[in-house]
Enzyme design. Sequence first.
Site, PDB file in Angstrom:
ATOM      1  N   ASP A 177       0.846  -1.195   0.000  1.00  0.00           N
ATOM      2  CA  ASP A 177       0.000   0.000   0.000  1.00  0.00           C
ATOM      3  C   ASP A 177       0.885   1.251   0.000  1.00  0.00           C
ATOM      4  O   ASP A 177       1.779   1.375   0.833  1.00  0.00           O
ATOM      5  CB  ASP A 177      -0.913  -0.001   1.233  1.00  0.00           C
ATOM      6  CG  ASP A 177      -2.121   0.894   1.048  1.00  0.00           C
ATOM      7  OD1 ASP A 177      -1.936   2.099   0.768  1.00  0.00           O
ATOM      8  OD2 ASP A 177      -3.257   0.402   1.173  1.00  0.00           O
ATOM      9  N   SER A 226      -6.993   4.688  -1.104  1.00  0.00           N
ATOM     10  CA  SER A 226      -6.843   3.233  -1.200  1.00  0.00           C
ATOM     11  C   SER A 226      -8.159   2.516  -1.462  1.00  0.00           C
ATOM     12  O   SER A 226      -8.149   1.359  -1.875  1.00  0.00           O
ATOM     13  CB  SER A 226      -6.239   2.670   0.088  1.00  0.00           C
ATOM     14  OG  SER A 226      -4.960   3.183   0.277  1.00  0.00           O
ATOM     15  N   ASP A 285     -10.165  -2.417   6.672  1.00  0.00           N
ATOM     16  CA  ASP A 285      -9.555  -1.281   5.980  1.00  0.00           C
ATOM     17  C   ASP A 285      -9.730  -1.450   4.466  1.00  0.00           C
ATOM     18  O   ASP A 285      -9.979  -2.555   3.965  1.00  0.00           O
ATOM     19  CB  ASP A 285      -8.073  -1.207   6.354  1.00  0.00           C
ATOM     20  CG  ASP A 285      -7.479   0.175   6.094  1.00  0.00           C
ATOM     21  OD1 ASP A 285      -8.242   1.129   5.831  1.00  0.00           O
ATOM     22  OD2 ASP A 285      -6.244   0.298   6.162  1.00  0.00           O
ATOM     23  N   THR A 287      -8.095  -1.671   1.539  1.00  0.00           N
ATOM     24  CA  THR A 287      -7.481  -2.605   0.583  1.00  0.00           C
ATOM     25  C   THR A 287      -8.003  -4.033   0.741  1.00  0.00           C
ATOM     26  O   THR A 287      -8.405  -4.640  -0.248  1.00  0.00           O
ATOM     27  CB  THR A 287      -5.946  -2.530   0.657  1.00  0.00           C
ATOM     28  OG1 THR A 287      -5.571  -1.154   0.528  1.00  0.00           O
ATOM     29  CG2 THR A 287      -5.282  -3.339  -0.426  1.00  0.00           C
ATOM     30  N   ASP A 445       2.212   2.403   3.559  1.00  0.00           N
ATOM     31  CA  ASP A 445       1.390   3.611   3.452  1.00  0.00           C
ATOM     32  C   ASP A 445       1.191   4.287   4.802  1.00  0.00           C
ATOM     33  O   ASP A 445       1.397   5.492   4.945  1.00  0.00           O
ATOM     34  CB  ASP A 445       0.038   3.234   2.852  1.00  0.00           C
ATOM     35  CG  ASP A 445      -0.944   4.385   2.873  1.00  0.00           C
ATOM     36  OD1 ASP A 445      -0.749   5.328   2.086  1.00  0.00           O
ATOM     37  OD2 ASP A 445      -1.882   4.362   3.685  1.00  0.00           O
ATOM     38  N   HIS A 449       2.495   8.043   5.822  1.00  0.00           N
ATOM     39  CA  HIS A 449       1.590   9.130   6.214  1.00  0.00           C
ATOM     40  C   HIS A 449       2.132   9.907   7.412  1.00  0.00           C
ATOM     41  O   HIS A 449       2.009  11.122   7.465  1.00  0.00           O
ATOM     42  CB  HIS A 449       0.204   8.583   6.564  1.00  0.00           C
ATOM     43  CG  HIS A 449      -0.711   8.452   5.391  1.00  0.00           C
ATOM     44  ND1 HIS A 449      -1.226   9.545   4.731  1.00  0.00           N
ATOM     45  CD2 HIS A 449      -1.208   7.374   4.756  1.00  0.00           C
ATOM     46  CE1 HIS A 449      -2.007   9.142   3.736  1.00  0.00           C
ATOM     47  NE2 HIS A 449      -2.005   7.824   3.728  1.00  0.00           N
ATOM     48  N   ASP A 490      -1.300   0.506  -4.723  1.00  0.00           N
ATOM     49  CA  ASP A 490      -2.568   1.131  -5.088  1.00  0.00           C
ATOM     50  C   ASP A 490      -2.393   2.605  -5.419  1.00  0.00           C
ATOM     51  O   ASP A 490      -3.205   3.196  -6.111  1.00  0.00           O
ATOM     52  CB  ASP A 490      -3.592   0.921  -3.971  1.00  0.00           C
ATOM     53  CG  ASP A 490      -3.037   1.235  -2.591  1.00  0.00           C
ATOM     54  OD1 ASP A 490      -1.833   1.548  -2.461  1.00  0.00           O
ATOM     55  OD2 ASP A 490      -3.816   1.182  -1.627  1.00  0.00           O
TER      56      ASP A 490
END
Length: 664
Positions: A177, A226, A285, A287, A445, A449, A490
């Site tokens: 991700d 995502s 979540d 994905t 990911d 972040h 993604d």
Amino acid sequence: MLLRLNTIASIAAGLSIVSAQTFQRLGTCPDLGCILPPDQQDFLPGQQFDIRFEVHAPKNGSEAYNAGVPDEQFTVTIQKEGGAAAQSVASFFKQPEPPLEKWTFKWYEDLFAQDAKNSSVVNVASKIYRRVALYEPGNYVVTLSAYGGAKKTIANWTVRPLAAEKRAKNVILFIGDGMTTNMITAARLLAHKTVNGRYQSLLQLDKFPIIGHQMSHSIDSFITDSANSASALYSGHKSTVNAMGVYADSSPDLYDDPKVETVVELLKRIWGSAWGAVSTAFIADATPIALTAHTRSRYAYGPLIDQALHGVTNYSWTNHGGPDAYFGGGAEQFLPGSGSYLGKDYYAEFQKQGYALSLNKTSLAKLDNSTKALGIFCKSNLPVWLDRNVYTDNLKKQTNDPAGAKAAATDLPGLKEMTLKAVDILHQRGGDKGFFLMAEAASIDKQMHVLDYDRALGDLLELDDTVQATIAKLKALGELDNTLIVVTADHGHGFDVFGNADTKYLAAQKDDRKKRDAIGVYQNSGLSEYTVEVPGVSYGTGANFPVNWDPRYVIAAGLGANPDHREDYRVNKEGSRLPAVAATNTTDYYVNPADNPDGFVVNGTLPVNEAQGVHSLTDVPVYAWGPCQEVFGGTYSNIDVFYKIANCLGLAHGKNTTSGVCNK
Ligand SMILES: *[C@@H]1O[C@H](CO)[C@@H](O)[C@H](O)[C@H]1NC(C)=O
Ligand SMILES: *[C@@H]1O[C@H](CO)[C@@H](O)[C@H](O)[C@H]1NC(C)=O
Ligand SMILES: *[C@@H]1O[C@H](CO)[C@@H](O)[C@H](O)[C@H]1NC(C)=O
Ligand SMILES: *[C@@H]1O[C@H](CO)[C@@H](O)[C@H](O)[C@H]1NC(C)=O
Ligand SMILES: *[C@@H]1O[C@H](CO)[C@@H](O)[C@H](O)[C@H]1NC(C)=O
Ligand SMILES: *[C@@H]1O[C@H](CO)[C@@H](O)[C@H](O)[C@H]1NC(C)=O
Ligand SMILES: *[C@@H]1O[C@H](CO)[C@@H](O)[C@H](O)[C@H]1NC(C)=O
Ligand SMILES: *[C@@H]1O[C@H](CO)[C@@H](O)[C@H](O)[C@H]1NC(C)=O
Ligand SMILES: *[C@@H]1O[C@H](CO)[C@@H](O)[C@H](O)[C@H]1NC(C)=O
């Protein structure tokens, strides 16, 4: 990841309006007429979907029309190019004319209107045709005509060629991700030694025979999230930020939007194969859940776990039979209470459907290979690889026990243990019918972040280590030649490494400008120290990981989009970073004084209400190995990943094929 809900969401009951023009009335909906799926969409032959038509009558604002009264007599037709004359959608699909629906929504036309809380009001008339399919390849023109022909909307659709031959028995789709080529390059530098510019070992990804690039745009914004990017990879249909398995409509109901069939729903309906999902995120979540989710709101976690188990029950829709292996975090949606659907105990709901349950690494390994299995190992996301393997004291600080005790979950599997066990179960349960597995390295990911580059890259290396172990496992099972392995992302983040930083010098300087002199660029960037063994320091994590996470000279890295924060570039031993904090009672984010106190301030580039970095525009890589690998070279859209996988699995069927897919 933490995506802020658009402020208008509360007004428009969750309507997501995020677009290149800041706000849109409804993405993909020009000329006051909306056809969903809209213009330029592709379909797999036989793939099931819903079609929604909306006629908008803005009551005020810049588009005010017909005194806010929507045409209820609108007509809709469809015609196959080169085929018979256009006919009504109902007669084409041999469906009764659906009832007319009506609602009202509000939206802001721009930031001035938002500041003034001056929303525009739109009245809507709509119809939805549910669960149809197009079987014959070719181009189709769909026309919505309203207000006596004064407003016309056209959608050109393409049904892709048939490909009913199944070339791969199994598919494993790994998703890093947020993973970009820049991150893969940085991870290689951390874990693999060079001598005079030559790598002495490589990543498993570096050994894949085929690499391509996919473009990750959403349907109505060029930065994706995502949810809709996963949905594009799984269904071949782009969508709107926060939406999955649907085209986002403007109605207040988050679940009535027009749906599209996903790869696991197709695979179950056509071949009856086994399927599974593994993630280091909470399993609700975006994905992992997008394999089975059909909603405009990725935040509907509880209901989406119910959809993962039972399918969509409120509308006539194809079922996926439930996952055969489902491993990740997110106990909040399973423990009875406010986080679960209707407050029910979803551990028990899964067990009622014959699932074995595992709540820790020890019992995961012992799961019977022939029984459907649910494994939920903690609340929220799984702790990252770096905390599970190097800074393990951080695990004890959590209150994340999956059974709901006020305790830390400490017997935790990683991506590798979950993936390998899922392969055993899916291999056994799929038998001759094969399987599909999605395995996600989610915290590449999540840690990007929060600007925790080391934790993100640790999880990227865990993904690479997992891919290597999976290839070895498939070989041992005699399935390697039958299995298409795809590793992709993604979307990306604007991350890169631009030099090194002398952490000792940086910490010793007093002012921010002098601290920046600690950064070595070009010839002063030197060589990676992460691969240089230090006497007495051993993490015992193996050849695919750094031998020293805390050298004096570290990578100097950053993101193109971030909040105010402070950098010292050293690994954060106490746990993940919190780069910015809000001023009291505001959503105004400033440097977190507790984060890297010896570092220098880097001012943000994002709106001041963003606490974290955000996704970026970059294309992302696609690595392929196995049957059909050759079709993954080149540059293409994210939806093409679905069509390539679906064709390799023989999912593109006309009505007439012997496997008889017609509403089976
Ligand atoms: C609201 O926006 C409209 C234009 O769309 C403008 O004419 C009107 O003055 C605005 N009202 C307020 C209170 O700002
Ligand atoms: C539209 O009408 C509503 C009242 O129904 C009002 O609150 C709003 O400010 C108006 N918007 C514009 C852009 O004029
Ligand atoms: C859609 O199809 C019609 C009829 O085939 C054609 O005239 C039109 O140019 C097409 N539009 C687009 C955007 O492809
Ligand atoms: C499904 O329908 C029931 C009954 O109308 C409703 O209570 C429930 O909230 C719906 N669930 C979803 C996810 O829409
Ligand atoms: C792991 O789960 C099993 C089965 O639920 C349980 O018996 C065991 O005590 C657990 N082990 C740990 C370390 O929590
Ligand atoms: C599951 O299958 C693997 C073979 O891949 C085997 O080694 C393992 O013992 C099996 N586990 C159980 C519990 O039967
Ligand atoms: C912040 O909000 C809380 C709760 O509304 C209030 O009690 C407190 O006084 C506020 N603090 C400041 C500094 O405004
Ligand atoms: C830079 O960051 C500091 C610390 O968060 C903040 O006080 C300052 O306002 C920022 N400057 C700008 C121009 O945003
Ligand atoms: C099967 O295909 C043929 C030729 O394309 C067509 O004439 C026939 O109507 C199709 N049958 C069905 C049941 O769709």
